[in-house]
Design a protein around this motif. Structure first.
Motif, PDB file in Angstrom:
ATOM      1  N   TYR A 122       0.841  -1.195   0.000  1.00 21.52           N
ATOM      2  CA  TYR A 122       0.000   0.000   0.000  1.00 21.52           C
ATOM      3  C   TYR A 122       0.882   1.254   0.000  1.00 21.52           C
ATOM      4  N   PHE A 123       1.888   1.251   0.827  1.00 27.37           N
ATOM      5  CA  PHE A 123       2.778   2.410   0.915  1.00 27.37           C
ATOM      6  C   PHE A 123       3.450   2.698  -0.426  1.00 27.37           C
ATOM      7  N   THR A 124       4.103   1.686  -0.992  1.00 30.51           N
ATOM      8  CA  THR A 124       4.853   1.917  -2.224  1.00 30.51           C
ATOM      9  C   THR A 124       3.933   2.341  -3.360  1.00 30.51           C
ATOM     10  N   ASN A 125       2.770   1.724  -3.463  1.00 31.12           N
ATOM     11  CA  ASN A 125       1.840   2.069  -4.543  1.00 31.12           C
ATOM     12  C   ASN A 125       1.267   3.467  -4.374  1.00 31.12           C
ATOM     13  N   THR A 126       0.940   3.827  -3.140  1.00 31.03           N
ATOM     14  CA  THR A 126       0.349   5.137  -2.884  1.00 31.03           C
ATOM     15  C   THR A 126       1.328   6.261  -3.186  1.00 31.03           C
ATOM     16  N   VAL A 127       2.556   6.123  -2.710  1.00 30.60           N
ATOM     17  CA  VAL A 127       3.538   7.182  -2.941  1.00 30.60           C
ATOM     18  C   VAL A 127       3.944   7.234  -4.414  1.00 30.60           C
ATOM     19  N   PHE A 128       4.123   6.078  -5.034  1.00 24.06           N
ATOM     20  CA  PHE A 128       4.543   6.081  -6.438  1.00 24.06           C
ATOM     21  C   PHE A 128       3.445   6.631  -7.343  1.00 24.06           C
ATOM     22  N   SER A 129       2.192   6.386  -7.000  1.00 22.18           N
ATOM     23  CA  SER A 129       1.095   6.960  -7.781  1.00 22.18           C
ATOM     24  C   SER A 129       1.167   8.483  -7.764  1.00 22.18           C
ATOM     25  N   SER A 130       1.547   9.036  -6.622  1.00 23.15           N
ATOM     26  CA  SER A 130       1.693  10.481  -6.534  1.00 23.15           C
ATOM     27  C   SER A 130       2.886  10.967  -7.349  1.00 23.15           C
ATOM     28  N   VAL A 131       3.973  10.194  -7.329  1.00 23.04           N
ATOM     29  CA  VAL A 131       5.136  10.543  -8.139  1.00 23.04           C
ATOM     30  C   VAL A 131       4.749  10.647  -9.614  1.00 23.04           C
ATOM     31  N   LEU A 132       3.926   9.707 -10.084  1.00 21.14           N
ATOM     32  CA  LEU A 132       3.569   9.637 -11.500  1.00 21.14           C
ATOM     33  C   LEU A 132       2.426  10.564 -11.894  1.00 21.14           C
ATOM     34  N   SER A 133       1.724  11.117 -10.917  1.00 15.31           N
ATOM     35  CA  SER A 133       0.552  11.943 -11.236  1.00 15.31           C
ATOM     36  C   SER A 133       0.971  13.247 -11.902  1.00 15.31           C
ATOM     37  N   LYS A 134       0.017  13.837 -12.609  1.00 15.51           N
ATOM     38  CA  LYS A 134       0.273  15.108 -13.278  1.00 15.51           C
ATOM     39  C   LYS A 134       0.054  16.304 -12.358  1.00 15.51           C
ATOM     40  N   GLU A 135      -0.393  16.031 -11.146  1.00 16.58           N
ATOM     41  CA  GLU A 135      -0.585  17.106 -10.177  1.00 16.58           C
ATOM     42  C   GLU A 135       0.771  17.696  -9.773  1.00 16.58           C
ATOM     43  N   GLU A 136       0.794  18.993  -9.546  1.00 16.36           N
ATOM     44  CA  GLU A 136       2.039  19.651  -9.178  1.00 16.36           C
ATOM     45  C   GLU A 136       2.473  19.309  -7.762  1.00 16.36           C
ATOM     46  N   GLU A 137       1.510  19.031  -6.899  1.00 19.57           N
ATOM     47  CA  GLU A 137       1.818  18.765  -5.496  1.00 19.57           C
ATOM     48  C   GLU A 137       1.634  17.291  -5.168  1.00 19.57           C
ATOM     49  N   ILE A 138       2.315  16.858  -4.136  1.00 14.37           N
ATOM     50  CA  ILE A 138       2.167  15.492  -3.646  1.00 14.37           C
ATOM     51  C   ILE A 138       0.729  15.275  -3.163  1.00 14.37           C
ATOM     52  N   SER A 139       0.226  14.064  -3.341  1.00 18.67           N
ATOM     53  CA  SER A 139      -1.144  13.779  -2.926  1.00 18.67           C
ATOM     54  C   SER A 139      -1.263  13.684  -1.410  1.00 18.67           C
ATOM     55  N   ALA A 140      -2.462  13.946  -0.915  1.00 16.76           N
ATOM     56  CA  ALA A 140      -2.721  13.813   0.519  1.00 16.76           C
ATOM     57  C   ALA A 140      -2.482  12.377   0.977  1.00 16.76           C
ATOM     58  N   GLY A 141      -2.815  11.428   0.115  1.00 18.20           N
ATOM     59  CA  GLY A 141      -2.602  10.024   0.463  1.00 18.20           C
ATOM     60  C   GLY A 141      -1.141   9.685   0.640  1.00 18.20           C
ATOM     61  N   LEU A 224      18.315   6.936 -11.351  1.00 14.31           N
ATOM     62  CA  LEU A 224      17.007   6.315 -11.181  1.00 14.31           C
ATOM     63  C   LEU A 224      15.890   7.281 -11.534  1.00 14.31           C
ATOM     64  N   LEU A 225      16.059   8.550 -11.210  1.00 16.24           N
ATOM     65  CA  LEU A 225      15.073   9.563 -11.551  1.00 16.24           C
ATOM     66  C   LEU A 225      14.934   9.678 -13.063  1.00 16.24           C
ATOM     67  N   ALA A 226      16.058   9.760 -13.758  1.00 12.85           N
ATOM     68  CA  ALA A 226      16.031   9.860 -15.217  1.00 12.85           C
ATOM     69  C   ALA A 226      15.402   8.611 -15.837  1.00 12.85           C
ATOM     70  N   HIS A 227      15.748   7.451 -15.287  1.00  7.32           N
ATOM     71  CA  HIS A 227      15.180   6.187 -15.774  1.00  7.32           C
ATOM     72  C   HIS A 227      13.661   6.166 -15.614  1.00  7.32           C
ATOM     73  N   THR A 228      13.189   6.601 -14.456  1.00  4.78           N
ATOM     74  CA  THR A 228      11.748   6.599 -14.175  1.00  4.78           C
ATOM     75  C   THR A 228      11.009   7.590 -15.075  1.00  4.78           C
ATOM     76  N   LYS A 229      11.573   8.766 -15.240  1.00  4.12           N
ATOM     77  CA  LYS A 229      10.945   9.769 -16.104  1.00  4.12           C
ATOM     78  C   LYS A 229      10.829   9.263 -17.543  1.00  4.12           C
ATOM     79  N   LYS A 230      11.889   8.627 -18.021  1.00  2.00           N
ATOM     80  CA  LYS A 230      11.869   8.107 -19.383  1.00  2.00           C
ATOM     81  C   LYS A 230      10.883   6.963 -19.527  1.00  2.00           C
TER      82      LYS A 230
END
Length: 235
Positions: A122-141, A224-230
């Protein structure tokens, strides 16, 4: 001595002599789930007992399906069997191989460890979903999930780790995601500092970086950041 890492195998690479009695960890160096097992192997001093076989996920060899039909990493080949779930594998290695124990005998801490294992997906999925979202800010979740880790780290006061003074499989479960990835990803993509207001989480990450078994598995966070963005079209 620093371990010399084998090159990643691709579609043109010949297969190893699998199911020949050698224990092998099939991994990709950029995979956080595989990193869990890599850390466990290192901490227990099993570098000579568990051979690393790196797979190029962008050009993976066809023979890997013969080893692990799901064709994903990580997987562990041992005693003519293959296991492919990272949490199961780290528990398996801890139980079946020599070296330092990575779970305490204390039943209270064991129960708490299982709670943290259960929360990890749950933790990894919730935080990573926020990383991938188009929202400018981190999600409340995602904020709440990080706050939950801070709360978990307050459970035992006898040390900086999740189970107190003992570095354990629980720390190994979270370290590849929190310290080696989310800290940098969220700072870069959401301008969010995961350490702000979380002193226990900050101390935990500092202590992780004193453990060679962990630091030897770290990739450059910017890589890792560059890899994830690509990979996810975020560049």
């Amino acid at each position: 001595m620093k371990e010399i890492l084998p090159p990643s195998l691709n579609a043109t690479s010949p297969p190893p002599s699998f199911f020949d009695g050698t224990t092998r960890l099939y991994l990709a160096y950029v995979c956080p789930y595989a990193q869990r097992i890599w850390i466990t192997r290192n901490y227990k001093g099993l570098q000579e007992k568990i051979k690393l076989v790196a797979i190029d996920l962008r050009d993976r060899p066809s023979w890997y399906k013969e080893v692990y039909p799901e064709n994903k990493v990580p997987s562990l080949e041992h005693d003519n069997k293959v296991e492919g779930n990272s949490l199961k594998i780290i528990k398996y290695i801890n139980a079946h191989f020599e070296g330092l124990a990575l779970l305490p005998d204390d039943p209270v801490k064991r129960t708490f460890a299982e709670e943290l294992f259960a929360y990890s997906d749950y933790f990894t999925n919730t935080v990573f979903s926020s990383v991938l979202s188009k929202e400018e800010e981190i999600s409340a979740g995602a904020v709440a999930a990080l706050d939950k880790l801070e709360e978990y780290l307050l459970k035992f006061e006898d040390g900086p780790f999740f189970l107190g003074h003992e570095f354990s499989l629980v720390d190994i479960t979270y370290a590849p995601f929190v310290e080696n990835r989310y800290k940098i990803f969220l700072s870069d993509m959401k301008k969010y500092d995961i350490t702000k207001g979380r002193p226990k989480l900050t101390l935990w990450m500092e202590e992780l970086n004193k453990i060679e078994a962990y630091t030897a598995t770290k990739r450059d966070p910017q890589e890792l950041l560059a890899h994830t963005k690509k990979k996810f079209g975020l560049a």
